[in-house]
Design a protein around this motif. Structure first.
Motif, mmCIF file in Angstrom:
data_model
loop_
_atom_site.group_PDB
_atom_site.id
_atom_site.type_symbol
_atom_site.label_atom_id
_atom_site.label_comp_id
_atom_site.label_asym_id
_atom_site.label_seq_id
_atom_site.Cartn_x
_atom_site.Cartn_y
_atom_site.Cartn_z
ATOM 1 N N ALA A 20 2.162 -1.189 2.257
ATOM 2 C CA ALA A 20 0.702 -1.295 2.190
ATOM 3 C C ALA A 20 0.287 -2.551 1.428
ATOM 4 O O ALA A 20 -0.643 -3.255 1.836
ATOM 5 C CB ALA A 20 0.116 -0.049 1.532
ATOM 6 N N LYS A 23 0.773 -5.506 3.669
ATOM 7 C CA LYS A 23 -0.282 -5.552 4.691
ATOM 8 C C LYS A 23 -1.576 -6.106 4.103
ATOM 9 O O LYS A 23 -2.266 -6.885 4.752
ATOM 10 C CB LYS A 23 -0.526 -4.159 5.272
ATOM 11 N N LEU A 49 -3.674 4.898 -1.561
ATOM 12 C CA LEU A 49 -3.116 4.739 -0.225
ATOM 13 C C LEU A 49 -3.983 5.418 0.823
ATOM 14 O O LEU A 49 -4.209 4.870 1.905
ATOM 15 C CB LEU A 49 -1.693 5.292 -0.173
ATOM 16 N N TRP A 52 -7.105 3.276 1.163
ATOM 17 C CA TRP A 52 -6.764 2.021 1.858
ATOM 18 C C TRP A 52 -6.575 2.268 3.351
ATOM 19 O O TRP A 52 -7.001 1.466 4.180
ATOM 20 C CB TRP A 52 -5.501 1.416 1.260
ATOM 21 N N PHE A 53 -5.954 3.388 3.703
ATOM 22 C CA PHE A 53 -5.704 3.693 5.105
ATOM 23 C C PHE A 53 -7.001 3.768 5.894
ATOM 24 O O PHE A 53 -7.089 3.288 7.018
ATOM 25 C CB PHE A 53 -4.925 5.002 5.225
#
Length: 59
Positions: A20, A23, A49, A52-53
């Motif tokens: 992550a 990315k 996470l 962020w996703f």
């Protein structure tokens, strides 16, 4: 057996967080956005996470 499973899950989680972060670093977002997202991912790994996703920089 509990230690091995916990260690394996921890390693998998670490790989996901590193993926992550990479990315985010390669995204087209501005520098400040990248720094903030990376800090969120490092300071709040689980919640960061998930956020962020759904809300993180795309591309």
């Amino acid at each position: 057996m509990g230690v091995e499973v916990g260690g394996l899950l921890g390693l998998i989680w670490l790989i996901i967080i590193i993926w992550a972060i990479l990315k985010v670093a390669k995204s087209g977002a501005g520098t400040l956005s990248k720094v903030l997202w990376i800090l969120i991912l490092l300071l709040f790994p689980v919640v960061g996470l998930i956020i962020w996703f759904f809300l993180g920089p795309k591309g």
